[in-house]
Write a protein that holds these residues in place. Structure first.
Motif, mmCIF file in Angstrom:
data_model
loop_
_atom_site.group_PDB
_atom_site.id
_atom_site.type_symbol
_atom_site.label_atom_id
_atom_site.label_comp_id
_atom_site.label_asym_id
_atom_site.label_seq_id
_atom_site.Cartn_x
_atom_site.Cartn_y
_atom_site.Cartn_z
ATOM 1 N N VAL A 29 4.606 40.908 -8.097
ATOM 2 C CA VAL A 29 5.106 40.832 -9.381
ATOM 3 C C VAL A 29 6.020 39.284 -9.435
ATOM 4 C CG1 VAL A 29 6.563 41.614 -11.362
ATOM 5 C CG2 VAL A 29 5.162 43.240 -9.889
ATOM 6 N N SER A 30 5.515 38.676 -10.065
ATOM 7 C CA SER A 30 6.540 37.091 -10.083
ATOM 8 C C SER A 30 7.597 37.435 -11.034
ATOM 9 C CB SER A 30 5.456 36.261 -11.040
ATOM 10 O OG SER A 30 6.248 34.992 -11.223
ATOM 11 N N CYS A 31 7.265 38.125 -12.315
ATOM 12 C CA CYS A 31 8.667 38.300 -13.247
ATOM 13 C C CYS A 31 8.418 39.374 -14.328
ATOM 14 C CB CYS A 31 9.147 36.929 -13.846
ATOM 15 S SG CYS A 31 7.875 36.039 -14.661
ATOM 16 N N LEU A 32 9.340 39.988 -14.748
ATOM 17 C CA LEU A 32 9.158 40.574 -16.101
ATOM 18 C C LEU A 32 9.829 39.977 -17.191
ATOM 19 C CD1 LEU A 32 10.930 43.988 -14.552
ATOM 20 C CD2 LEU A 32 8.646 43.358 -14.247
ATOM 21 N N ALA A 33 9.019 40.479 -18.568
ATOM 22 C CA ALA A 33 9.612 40.154 -19.724
ATOM 23 C C ALA A 33 9.485 41.111 -20.817
ATOM 24 C CB ALA A 33 8.683 39.048 -20.234
ATOM 25 N N HIS A 34 10.390 41.176 -21.712
ATOM 26 C CA HIS A 34 10.692 42.204 -22.631
ATOM 27 C C HIS A 34 10.308 41.634 -24.005
ATOM 28 C CE1 HIS A 34 11.816 44.252 -19.160
ATOM 29 N NE2 HIS A 34 13.012 43.615 -19.148
#
Length: 224
Positions: A29-34
């Motif tokens: 996982v590179s990053c999370l976004a909401h």
């Protein structure tokens, strides 16, 4: 490694999905976004191979986000992971180029099957070159075929047994015979053979023949 951006408006769900992805070999996982805005910002600084995308976002829909990505020339692959199950949305996702569509709630096995199918597709494209019709058919069937051996087995087949066969093949350094697989997985040869044929039909296993000096050629299997 295949880098993944997880986009979901629910912070808790996003973390769960990210934890699932991290458990699957070959993915990170590179990053999370909401929100869609956060996803666009993340992609500007951390390009990824794949987006796991919710449809219901607070600032725009997931499909609107895909349209914006394409307008900007970003061809990042997308798998929809959403509670939206109306046919119109599913059809729109296909037309926007989503590679797969996973309806919430789902199991880890369900997500794993989609990602392993994507990994097979990713490896095929990385190889480049020319494709015969059989290779084209395999490419177009790769994502759906991933379900074999995990989430949607035919009646009378066990997910646990399929996972044992898969684990043996994935860790092998060379093609194995059905007897080799049976010994390493702790199964009878007949059972191993049955699951190997299932995985071969699904495009997850490649069958080759090894010819000896006499007798029938030996069937050898390797993970695709």
């Amino acid at each position: 490694m295949i880098d993944v951006l997880v986009v979901d408006d629910d912070v808790h769900v996003a973390k769960i999905n990210a934890a699932y992805v991290a458990k699957i070999e070959g993915f990170r996982v590179s990053c999370l976004a909401h929100t869609a805005a956060e996803a666009l910002t993340a992609l500007e600084t951390h390009p990824v191979d794949l987006i796991l995308l919710d449809h219901y976002l607070p600032d725009r829909t997931g499909l609107q986000l895909v349209s914006e990505l394409r307008r900007r020339g970003l061809l990042t692959d997308v798998i929809m992971v959403t509670a939206a199950r109306d046919i119109a949305t599913v059809q729109a996702a296909m037309r926007h180029g989503a590679l797969q569509y996973l309806v919430k709630p789902f199991t880890f096995a369900g997500l794993r099957s989609k990602l392993e199918g994507y990994a097979a597709l990713h490896r095929t494209f990385a190889g480049g070159g020319q494709a015969e019709q059989s290779e084209v058919d395999r490419i177009f069937g790769a994502l759906g075929a991933a379900n074999a051996g995990s989430a949607e087995l035919p009646k009378g087949h066990s997910t646990a047994t399929a996972d044992r066969v898969r684990s043996v093949l994935r860790s092998a350094e060379a093609p194995l015979s059905a007897q080799d697989v049976a010994l390493q997985a702790g199964l009878s040869r007949q059972t191993a053979q049955r699951y190997l044929k299932l995985l071969e039909r699904a495009g997850r296993v490649r069958l080759t023949l090894r010819y000896g000096e006499t007798g029938r050629p030996e069937h050898r299997y390797e993970w695709v």
